[in-house]
Write an enzyme that holds these catalytic residues in place. Sequence first.
Site, PDB file in Angstrom:
ATOM      1  CB  ALA A  48      -9.879   5.695  -9.062  1.00 35.01           C
ATOM      2  CB  THR A  49     -11.288   6.332  -3.714  1.00 37.65           C
ATOM      3  OG1 THR A  49     -11.747   7.689  -3.778  1.00 37.65           O
ATOM      4  CG2 THR A  49     -11.059   5.928  -2.269  1.00 37.65           C
ATOM      5  CG  MET A  52      -5.072   7.575  -2.373  1.00 38.14           C
ATOM      6  SD  MET A  52      -6.045   8.839  -1.530  1.00 38.14           S
ATOM      7  CE  MET A  52      -7.192   7.813  -0.586  1.00 38.14           C
ATOM      8  CG  LEU A  55       0.538   5.103  -4.797  1.00 38.17           C
ATOM      9  CD1 LEU A  55       1.366   4.400  -5.873  1.00 38.17           C
ATOM     10  CD2 LEU A  55       0.286   6.566  -5.172  1.00 38.17           C
ATOM     11  CG  MET A  56      -2.321   5.135   0.494  1.00 37.55           C
ATOM     12  SD  MET A  56      -3.894   5.531   1.306  1.00 37.55           S
ATOM     13  CE  MET A  56      -3.765   7.306   1.461  1.00 37.55           C
ATOM     14  CD  GLU A  57      -3.402  -2.616   1.075  1.00 31.89           C
ATOM     15  OE1 GLU A  57      -2.434  -3.022   1.745  1.00 31.89           O
ATOM     16  OE2 GLU A  57      -4.536  -3.067   1.205  1.00 31.89           O
ATOM     17  CG  HIS A  83      -9.618  10.198  -2.339  1.00 32.37           C
ATOM     18  ND1 HIS A  83      -9.715   9.420  -3.464  1.00 32.37           N
ATOM     19  CD2 HIS A  83      -8.838  11.245  -2.698  1.00 32.37           C
ATOM     20  CE1 HIS A  83      -9.022   9.956  -4.458  1.00 32.37           C
ATOM     21  NE2 HIS A  83      -8.483  11.081  -4.001  1.00 32.37           N
ATOM     22  NE  ARG A 128       0.833  -5.589   3.245  1.00 32.71           N
ATOM     23  CZ  ARG A 128      -0.012  -5.826   2.251  1.00 32.71           C
ATOM     24  NH1 ARG A 128      -1.028  -5.030   2.031  1.00 32.71           N
ATOM     25  NH2 ARG A 128       0.162  -6.872   1.456  1.00 32.71           N
TER      26      ARG A 128
END
Length: 143
Positions: A48-49, A52, A55-57, A83, A128
Amino acid sequence: MRYKWIFRNKWGTIMKDFTAKLSASAVTTVDSSNTAKAVKSGALDVFATPMMLALMEEATCLACAPLLDDGETTVGTNASVSHNKASGIGTQITATAILENADGRKLTFSVSAKDNKDDIIGKGTIERFVVLEDKFMKKVNGI
């Protein structure tokens, strides 16, 4: 390259100055819990986008963690990712974040995600903001 971030609070100004290029990776395997179908962002059993992006965060959090003092954390403020390739159940995904810029307390990361064939499945940027945990939560809770 030299990076800085600055805190201004009731006790004065705190500045962090560092030169390291910060990066980190986070890994997951696509399973029935992180598919588009499972998180309701689509109908297929593919990575799922939103997962993803999460996971990047996670990779961005790991990248800046060594610089944070007790009581400090970061919050996501902006994400722009694409994506580009579907990944089926059983595929290992690695997201990598590289700190590209620090402007005051705003940290900007380039991010990418690759599958176990080393194909890029997604990429983009995430911002961030460094905050003081107590102060941030008091504001959130209206205190």
